[in-house]
Design a protein around this motif. Structure first.
Motif, PDB file in Angstrom:
ATOM      1  N   LEU A  59      -2.490   9.094 -26.783  1.00  0.00           N
ATOM      2  CA  LEU A  59      -2.781   8.199 -25.668  1.00  0.00           C
ATOM      3  C   LEU A  59      -1.515   7.702 -24.962  1.00  0.00           C
ATOM      4  O   LEU A  59      -1.561   7.312 -23.789  1.00  0.00           O
ATOM      5  CB  LEU A  59      -3.596   7.012 -26.192  1.00  0.00           C
ATOM      6  N   GLN A  60      -0.384   7.742 -25.667  1.00  0.00           N
ATOM      7  CA  GLN A  60       0.868   7.209 -25.130  1.00  0.00           C
ATOM      8  C   GLN A  60       1.265   7.805 -23.786  1.00  0.00           C
ATOM      9  O   GLN A  60       1.562   7.064 -22.838  1.00  0.00           O
ATOM     10  CB  GLN A  60       2.003   7.428 -26.139  1.00  0.00           C
ATOM     11  N   PRO A  61       1.321   9.128 -23.660  1.00  0.00           N
ATOM     12  CA  PRO A  61       1.737   9.697 -22.364  1.00  0.00           C
ATOM     13  C   PRO A  61       0.757   9.383 -21.236  1.00  0.00           C
ATOM     14  O   PRO A  61       1.158   9.287 -20.068  1.00  0.00           O
ATOM     15  CB  PRO A  61       1.811  11.200 -22.639  1.00  0.00           C
ATOM     16  N   ILE A  62      -0.519   9.211 -21.561  1.00  0.00           N
ATOM     17  CA  ILE A  62      -1.517   8.918 -20.515  1.00  0.00           C
ATOM     18  C   ILE A  62      -1.297   7.517 -19.957  1.00  0.00           C
ATOM     19  O   ILE A  62      -1.279   7.323 -18.730  1.00  0.00           O
ATOM     20  CB  ILE A  62      -2.942   9.074 -21.081  1.00  0.00           C
ATOM     21  N   THR A  63      -1.115   6.539 -20.845  1.00  0.00           N
ATOM     22  CA  THR A  63      -0.865   5.177 -20.372  1.00  0.00           C
ATOM     23  C   THR A  63       0.494   5.081 -19.674  1.00  0.00           C
ATOM     24  O   THR A  63       0.659   4.339 -18.705  1.00  0.00           O
ATOM     25  CB  THR A  63      -0.918   4.174 -21.529  1.00  0.00           C
ATOM     26  N   ALA A  64       1.460   5.859 -20.164  1.00  0.00           N
ATOM     27  CA  ALA A  64       2.788   5.852 -19.532  1.00  0.00           C
ATOM     28  C   ALA A  64       2.714   6.364 -18.102  1.00  0.00           C
ATOM     29  O   ALA A  64       3.386   5.840 -17.204  1.00  0.00           O
ATOM     30  CB  ALA A  64       3.759   6.701 -20.348  1.00  0.00           C
ATOM     31  N   SER A  65       1.883   7.373 -17.865  1.00  0.00           N
ATOM     32  CA  SER A  65       1.787   7.961 -16.514  1.00  0.00           C
ATOM     33  C   SER A  65       1.189   7.002 -15.500  1.00  0.00           C
ATOM     34  O   SER A  65       1.367   7.174 -14.293  1.00  0.00           O
ATOM     35  CB  SER A  65       0.950   9.247 -16.572  1.00  0.00           C
ATOM     36  N   ALA A  66       0.470   5.986 -15.987  1.00  0.00           N
ATOM     37  CA  ALA A  66      -0.125   5.019 -15.059  1.00  0.00           C
ATOM     38  C   ALA A  66       0.912   4.073 -14.472  1.00  0.00           C
ATOM     39  O   ALA A  66       0.709   3.517 -13.387  1.00  0.00           O
ATOM     40  CB  ALA A  66      -1.216   4.215 -15.775  1.00  0.00           C
ATOM     41  N   ILE A  67       2.046   3.879 -15.157  1.00  0.00           N
ATOM     42  CA  ILE A  67       3.041   2.902 -14.722  1.00  0.00           C
ATOM     43  C   ILE A  67       3.688   3.275 -13.384  1.00  0.00           C
ATOM     44  O   ILE A  67       3.702   2.461 -12.453  1.00  0.00           O
ATOM     45  CB  ILE A  67       4.100   2.688 -15.813  1.00  0.00           C
ATOM     46  N   PRO A  68       4.240   4.495 -13.209  1.00  0.00           N
ATOM     47  CA  PRO A  68       4.835   4.818 -11.907  1.00  0.00           C
ATOM     48  C   PRO A  68       3.801   4.854 -10.788  1.00  0.00           C
ATOM     49  O   PRO A  68       4.107   4.507  -9.641  1.00  0.00           O
ATOM     50  CB  PRO A  68       5.471   6.200 -12.134  1.00  0.00           C
ATOM     51  N   VAL A  69       2.563   5.251 -11.114  1.00  0.00           N
ATOM     52  CA  VAL A  69       1.502   5.267 -10.102  1.00  0.00           C
ATOM     53  C   VAL A  69       1.212   3.853  -9.619  1.00  0.00           C
ATOM     54  O   VAL A  69       1.127   3.601  -8.403  1.00  0.00           O
ATOM     55  CB  VAL A  69       0.218   5.922 -10.676  1.00  0.00           C
ATOM     56  N   MET A  70       1.058   2.920 -10.551  1.00  0.00           N
ATOM     57  CA  MET A  70       0.777   1.530 -10.179  1.00  0.00           C
ATOM     58  C   MET A  70       1.947   0.921  -9.403  1.00  0.00           C
ATOM     59  O   MET A  70       1.749   0.146  -8.471  1.00  0.00           O
ATOM     60  CB  MET A  70       0.487   0.699 -11.427  1.00  0.00           C
ATOM     61  N   ALA A  71       3.180   1.279  -9.801  1.00  0.00           N
ATOM     62  CA  ALA A  71       4.349   0.768  -9.082  1.00  0.00           C
ATOM     63  C   ALA A  71       4.346   1.258  -7.637  1.00  0.00           C
ATOM     64  O   ALA A  71       4.601   0.489  -6.706  1.00  0.00           O
ATOM     65  CB  ALA A  71       5.629   1.206  -9.791  1.00  0.00           C
ATOM     66  N   TRP A  72       4.031   2.527  -7.438  1.00  0.00           N
ATOM     67  CA  TRP A  72       3.987   3.083  -6.082  1.00  0.00           C
ATOM     68  C   TRP A  72       2.883   2.435  -5.258  1.00  0.00           C
ATOM     69  O   TRP A  72       3.094   2.065  -4.093  1.00  0.00           O
ATOM     70  CB  TRP A  72       3.790   4.594  -6.129  1.00  0.00           C
ATOM     71  N   MET A  73       1.703   2.268  -5.843  1.00  0.00           N
ATOM     72  CA  MET A  73       0.591   1.678  -5.110  1.00  0.00           C
ATOM     73  C   MET A  73       0.868   0.217  -4.769  1.00  0.00           C
ATOM     74  O   MET A  73       0.488  -0.260  -3.698  1.00  0.00           O
ATOM     75  CB  MET A  73      -0.707   1.799  -5.920  1.00  0.00           C
ATOM     76  N   ALA A  74       1.535  -0.491  -5.673  1.00  0.00           N
ATOM     77  CA  ALA A  74       1.912  -1.879  -5.379  1.00  0.00           C
ATOM     78  C   ALA A  74       2.914  -1.920  -4.232  1.00  0.00           C
ATOM     79  O   ALA A  74       2.857  -2.811  -3.372  1.00  0.00           O
ATOM     80  CB  ALA A  74       2.510  -2.538  -6.618  1.00  0.00           C
ATOM     81  N   PHE A  75       3.830  -0.964  -4.205  1.00  0.00           N
ATOM     82  CA  PHE A  75       4.802  -0.882  -3.110  1.00  0.00           C
ATOM     83  C   PHE A  75       4.107  -0.584  -1.787  1.00  0.00           C
ATOM     84  O   PHE A  75       4.415  -1.197  -0.755  1.00  0.00           O
ATOM     85  CB  PHE A  75       5.840   0.201  -3.420  1.00  0.00           C
ATOM     86  N   VAL A  76       3.162   0.350  -1.809  1.00  0.00           N
ATOM     87  CA  VAL A  76       2.400   0.685  -0.596  1.00  0.00           C
ATOM     88  C   VAL A  76       1.630  -0.533  -0.102  1.00  0.00           C
ATOM     89  O   VAL A  76       1.580  -0.820   1.095  1.00  0.00           O
ATOM     90  CB  VAL A  76       1.434   1.864  -0.869  1.00  0.00           C
ATOM     91  N   GLU A  77       1.025  -1.271  -1.033  1.00  0.00           N
ATOM     92  CA  GLU A  77       0.251  -2.464  -0.695  1.00  0.00           C
ATOM     93  C   GLU A  77       1.132  -3.501   0.004  1.00  0.00           C
ATOM     94  O   GLU A  77       0.698  -4.188   0.932  1.00  0.00           O
ATOM     95  CB  GLU A  77      -0.349  -3.057  -1.970  1.00  0.00           C
ATOM     96  N   ALA A  78       2.378  -3.588  -0.418  1.00  0.00           N
ATOM     97  CA  ALA A  78       3.277  -4.589   0.153  1.00  0.00           C
ATOM     98  C   ALA A  78       3.910  -4.137   1.456  1.00  0.00           C
ATOM     99  O   ALA A  78       4.099  -4.937   2.371  1.00  0.00           O
ATOM    100  CB  ALA A  78       4.378  -4.915  -0.854  1.00  0.00           C
ATOM    101  N   SER A  79       4.229  -2.845   1.562  1.00  0.00           N
ATOM    102  CA  SER A  79       5.044  -2.411   2.689  1.00  0.00           C
ATOM    103  C   SER A  79       4.274  -1.700   3.792  1.00  0.00           C
ATOM    104  O   SER A  79       4.700  -1.714   4.949  1.00  0.00           O
ATOM    105  CB  SER A  79       6.148  -1.466   2.194  1.00  0.00           C
ATOM    106  N   LEU A  80       3.145  -1.086   3.454  1.00  0.00           N
ATOM    107  CA  LEU A  80       2.448  -0.273   4.445  1.00  0.00           C
ATOM    108  C   LEU A  80       1.073  -0.805   4.809  1.00  0.00           C
ATOM    109  O   LEU A  80       0.764  -1.020   5.981  1.00  0.00           O
ATOM    110  CB  LEU A  80       2.321   1.176   3.943  1.00  0.00           C
ATOM    111  N   ARG A  81       0.230  -0.999   3.815  1.00  0.00           N
ATOM    112  CA  ARG A  81      -1.137  -1.429   4.095  1.00  0.00           C
ATOM    113  C   ARG A  81      -1.672  -2.216   2.910  1.00  0.00           C
ATOM    114  O   ARG A  81      -1.401  -1.885   1.754  1.00  0.00           O
ATOM    115  CB  ARG A  81      -2.037  -0.231   4.394  1.00  0.00           C
ATOM    116  N   ALA A  82      -2.423  -3.262   3.217  1.00  0.00           N
ATOM    117  CA  ALA A  82      -2.911  -4.146   2.163  1.00  0.00           C
ATOM    118  C   ALA A  82      -4.147  -3.589   1.460  1.00  0.00           C
ATOM    119  O   ALA A  82      -4.475  -4.019   0.365  1.00  0.00           O
ATOM    120  CB  ALA A  82      -3.237  -5.519   2.742  1.00  0.00           C
ATOM    121  N   ARG A  83      -4.816  -2.653   2.079  1.00  0.00           N
ATOM    122  CA  ARG A  83      -6.037  -2.105   1.486  1.00  0.00           C
ATOM    123  C   ARG A  83      -5.898  -0.596   1.310  1.00  0.00           C
ATOM    124  O   ARG A  83      -5.399   0.088   2.200  1.00  0.00           O
ATOM    125  CB  ARG A  83      -7.253  -2.439   2.358  1.00  0.00           C
TER     126      ARG A  83
END
Length: 333
Positions: A59-83
């Motif tokens: 399960l470790q690599p699966i949960t690890a892969s979610a971290i960069p995805v969430m970081a990118w989506m949080a960045f998009v939410e802040a810089s490009l579009r809120a939804r």
């Protein structure tokens, strides 16, 4: 005496930060998801590495892969579009891709994870350079701090990838104990960095308004840029939008009825500055007038659109070359 391993302590800290963010109801959803993913990853590392629960290793690599995805989506939410939009959902397929690798092609897991962390970290850095610090939904009073915070988060993602490579090299050499130490230290530092930075008040976003008008237009001509600037300057003079401490690029876009990319491009082209610096120039000019009239520094700060003294002092020094106190002393002599 009960002694907890480092990853477990990190998991508890990140879990506490998540609960605090959830109760406070001011942290954007993607940033809270990033906190939760980081806490889960640290908890799993502790269970597998220190408590020998090998049944969870897959399960470790699966949960690890979610971290960069969430970081990118949080960045998009802040810089490009809120939804989120439909195309954004493709990013959430990355953990599923890693899960398939775990099941059918485990030999490529390390390479895939490193690619994800380096790829998303690099993408954030590239977008930061393109946008020159202009974020759609972040308060303009924060100045350059949001860009700096996101740069550190991106670097933390890349460092995580480097730590994975070091772990892989240690395992190849048969140094499993060293691999465990590297995993504990580097992953804990990276996860803690991401966790604490994601709760920075300077990257809190304002999503009270709907998304600003999107812009698919290419570069504007110099005449078009100047026309937008004339309109924007008139708006600042007549309505003094710069005095709103919650002002964002998205709010300016809505008020002008223009795509935010056009506004950002016009300011960058004609002044060489980003939106935050453009607005703060108006704010500091207003503050100088108040100080010259004998107002104290605190009231001047609040009445000029700033909500923290550190940001006010930093911008005042950048624009005038003096601190607010020095400006007052100069006026009294």
């Amino acid at each position: 005496m009960l002694v907890l391993p480092v990853p477990m302590i990190v998991a508890l800290v990140l879990g506490f930060l998540f609960v605090r963010a959830f109760v406070g109801k001011k942290t954007p959803k993607m940033l809270m998801a990033l906190l939760l993913a980081a806490a889960a990853q640290s908890f799993l590392v502790g269970l597998v590495q220190y408590y020998g629960i090998d049944g969870l290793r897959w399960l470790q690599p699966i949960t690890a892969s979610a971290i960069p995805v969430m970081a990118w989506m949080a960045f998009v939410e802040a810089s490009l579009r809120a939804r989120l939009q439909r195309r954004d959902l493709l990013h959430f397929s990355m953990p599923a891709l890693v899960a398939l690798c775990v099941l059918f092609l485990p030999v490529v897991i390390d390479a895939v994870l490193c690619s994800l962390f380096v790829g998303y970290g690099s993408a954030i850095l590239v977008m930061l350079r393109r946008q020159r610090g202009d974020f759609a939904h972040m308060r303009l009073t924060s100045g350059q701090i949001p860009a700096l915070v996101w740069r550190f988060i991106a670097i933390a993602l890349i460092i995580s990838a480097i730590s994975d490579l070091l772990i892989l090299l240690a395992k190849i050499d048969g140094n499993d104990e060293i691999a465990g130490v590297v995993l504990s230290v580097t992953s804990s530092i990276a996860l803690l960095t991401i966790g604490f930075l994601s709760l920075s008040p300077d990257i809190a976003i304002d999503i009270a308004l709907k998304d600003p008008i999107d812009d698919s237009q290419a570069a504007l001509s110099s005449e078009q840029c100047q026309a937008i600037m004339n309109e924007l300057n008139a708006l600042q003079t007549q309505e003094r939008l710069y005095l709103d401490p919650d002002l964002t690029l998205a709010r300016i876009s809505r008020r002008m009825g223009r795509p935010l990319k056009q506004i950002s491009m016009a300011i960058n082209t004609t002044t060489g500055e980003n939106v935050s610096r453009y607005i703060n120039k108006y704010r500091i000019d207003h503050a100088c007038c108040m100080l010259d009239a004998g107002e104290n520094v605190t009231n001047t700060m609040l009445e000029s659109g700033f909500n923290t003294k550190s940001n006010f002092n930093r911008e005042f020094l950048r624009i005038t070359g003096k601190t607010p106190s020095q400006w007052q002393q100069q006026g009294s002599t």
